[in-house]
Write a protein that holds these residues in place. Sequence first.
Motif, PDB file in Angstrom:
ATOM      1  N   LYS A   3     107.760  89.175 -14.963  1.00  0.00           N
ATOM      2  CA  LYS A   3     107.930  88.323 -15.798  1.00  0.00           C
ATOM      3  C   LYS A   3     109.062  87.862 -14.930  1.00  0.00           C
ATOM      4  CE  LYS A   3     108.366  90.868 -19.714  1.00  0.00           C
ATOM      5  NZ  LYS A   3     109.425  91.892 -20.213  1.00  0.00           N
ATOM      6  N   HIS A   4     109.179  87.356 -13.873  1.00  0.00           N
ATOM      7  CA  HIS A   4     109.988  86.700 -12.659  1.00  0.00           C
ATOM      8  C   HIS A   4     109.047  86.404 -11.247  1.00  0.00           C
ATOM      9  CE1 HIS A   4     113.145  88.318 -14.647  1.00  0.00           C
ATOM     10  NE2 HIS A   4     112.793  90.130 -14.746  1.00  0.00           N
ATOM     11  N   GLU A 174     115.607  99.159 -13.061  1.00  0.00           N
ATOM     12  CA  GLU A 174     115.437  98.056 -13.533  1.00  0.00           C
ATOM     13  C   GLU A 174     117.341  98.102 -12.893  1.00  0.00           C
ATOM     14  OE1 GLU A 174     117.259 101.762 -16.813  1.00  0.00           O
ATOM     15  OE2 GLU A 174     115.473 101.514 -16.642  1.00  0.00           O
ATOM     16  N   GLU A 176     121.293  96.025 -15.723  1.00  0.00           N
ATOM     17  CA  GLU A 176     121.864  95.312 -16.423  1.00  0.00           C
ATOM     18  C   GLU A 176     120.499  94.231 -16.852  1.00  0.00           C
ATOM     19  OE1 GLU A 176     125.330  97.006 -14.219  1.00  0.00           O
ATOM     20  OE2 GLU A 176     122.950  95.856 -13.670  1.00  0.00           O
ATOM     21  N   MET A 177     119.913  93.361 -15.924  1.00  0.00           N
ATOM     22  CA  MET A 177     119.531  91.895 -16.419  1.00  0.00           C
ATOM     23  C   MET A 177     118.755  91.978 -17.135  1.00  0.00           C
ATOM     24  SD  MET A 177     121.152  89.505 -13.907  1.00  0.00           S
ATOM     25  CE  MET A 177     120.608  90.767 -12.669  1.00  0.00           C
ATOM     26  N   GLY A 178     117.705  93.473 -16.929  1.00  0.00           N
ATOM     27  CA  GLY A 178     116.346  93.832 -17.495  1.00  0.00           C
ATOM     28  C   GLY A 178     115.699  94.752 -16.566  1.00  0.00           C
ATOM     29  N   THR A 179     114.302  95.131 -16.441  1.00  0.00           N
ATOM     30  CA  THR A 179     113.747  96.242 -15.467  1.00  0.00           C
ATOM     31  C   THR A 179     112.136  94.864 -15.394  1.00  0.00           C
ATOM     32  OG1 THR A 179     113.829  97.956 -17.666  1.00  0.00           O
ATOM     33  CG2 THR A 179     111.664  98.144 -16.138  1.00  0.00           C
ATOM     34  N   TYR A 180     111.869  96.304 -13.842  1.00  0.00           N
ATOM     35  CA  TYR A 180     111.287  94.770 -13.086  1.00  0.00           C
ATOM     36  C   TYR A 180     110.204  95.818 -12.651  1.00  0.00           C
ATOM     37  CZ  TYR A 180     115.660  92.716 -13.103  1.00  0.00           C
ATOM     38  OH  TYR A 180     117.094  91.689 -13.364  1.00  0.00           O
ATOM     39  N   ASP A 184     107.051  91.118  -9.229  1.00  0.00           N
ATOM     40  CA  ASP A 184     108.688  90.201  -9.896  1.00  0.00           C
ATOM     41  C   ASP A 184     109.466  90.177  -8.683  1.00  0.00           C
ATOM     42  OD1 ASP A 184     108.720  90.538 -12.825  1.00  0.00           O
ATOM     43  OD2 ASP A 184     109.518  92.379 -13.304  1.00  0.00           O
ATOM     44  N   HIS A 194     125.044  93.786 -10.636  1.00  0.00           N
ATOM     45  CA  HIS A 194     124.508  94.299 -11.347  1.00  0.00           C
ATOM     46  C   HIS A 194     124.442  95.559 -10.016  1.00  0.00           C
ATOM     47  CE1 HIS A 194     120.409  93.436  -7.955  1.00  0.00           C
ATOM     48  NE2 HIS A 194     121.281  92.739  -7.676  1.00  0.00           N
TER      49      HIS A 194
END
Length: 230
Positions: A3-4, A174, A176-180, A184, A194
């Motif tokens: 996603k990144h 993971e 605070e902003m999401g899971t990687y 990514d 974070h």
Amino acid sequence: MIKHHPSLNLLAGFVAGDLPASVAIGVSIHSQMCEQCRDKIAELTQRLAIQEFAEMESSSFDDGIEDNIITSDMASMDFGNMIDAITADDEISEQAVSKSALIRIKDKNYELPKALNNVRMSNWLNLGKLSRSSLNLDEGPLHSHLLHIDAGGEVPTHTHKGFEITLLLDGSFEDEMGTYVAGDFIELDGAHNHKPKTIEGCLCYTVADDALQFTEGFHKLFNPIGSLLY
């Protein structure tokens, strides 16, 4: 699912050859893992080639006299003999296929991307569930590492004095902003605070131009020597 991704500016800089080696390595590895960015790089490469070709054509019109000299010189060349000389050697040149390197960390094997095959690595520094190897790219304030976090491990809450790029090579983590997930490509700076943690363990490629700034608990005691740790 990845996603990144690198920013468009980074992808354009990669195509133009303007990025520092450490950042270019990160973009290269990501593009091998991400079809979307691989296609974008191909598109940008084609655009750059068209632009360069157009500039060359424009320059040739401006240098008409020089073109006439070149054309005259070419007319005097014996292309028959030139081609015969080029094709006289029928020996087939075989190029060795580059193989990925394997590294072993905490009883687990990892296959490194080919872009890291010829990069010198330091011995692993182990700090609890964190292990780090520095990559010797001689880029002054830009430091690049391989960072391994054991299953159940975490990096204390921190922000960044400069920028940090993290490319996840294996596993997941993971914050605070999401899971990687693997592939990514995460770009962070001082606006981010974070606490990365992993359940299964992970291996990351990181690039930073300044130290981390720990922001919670006793870890803040390490900040005065932070420049020695990044």
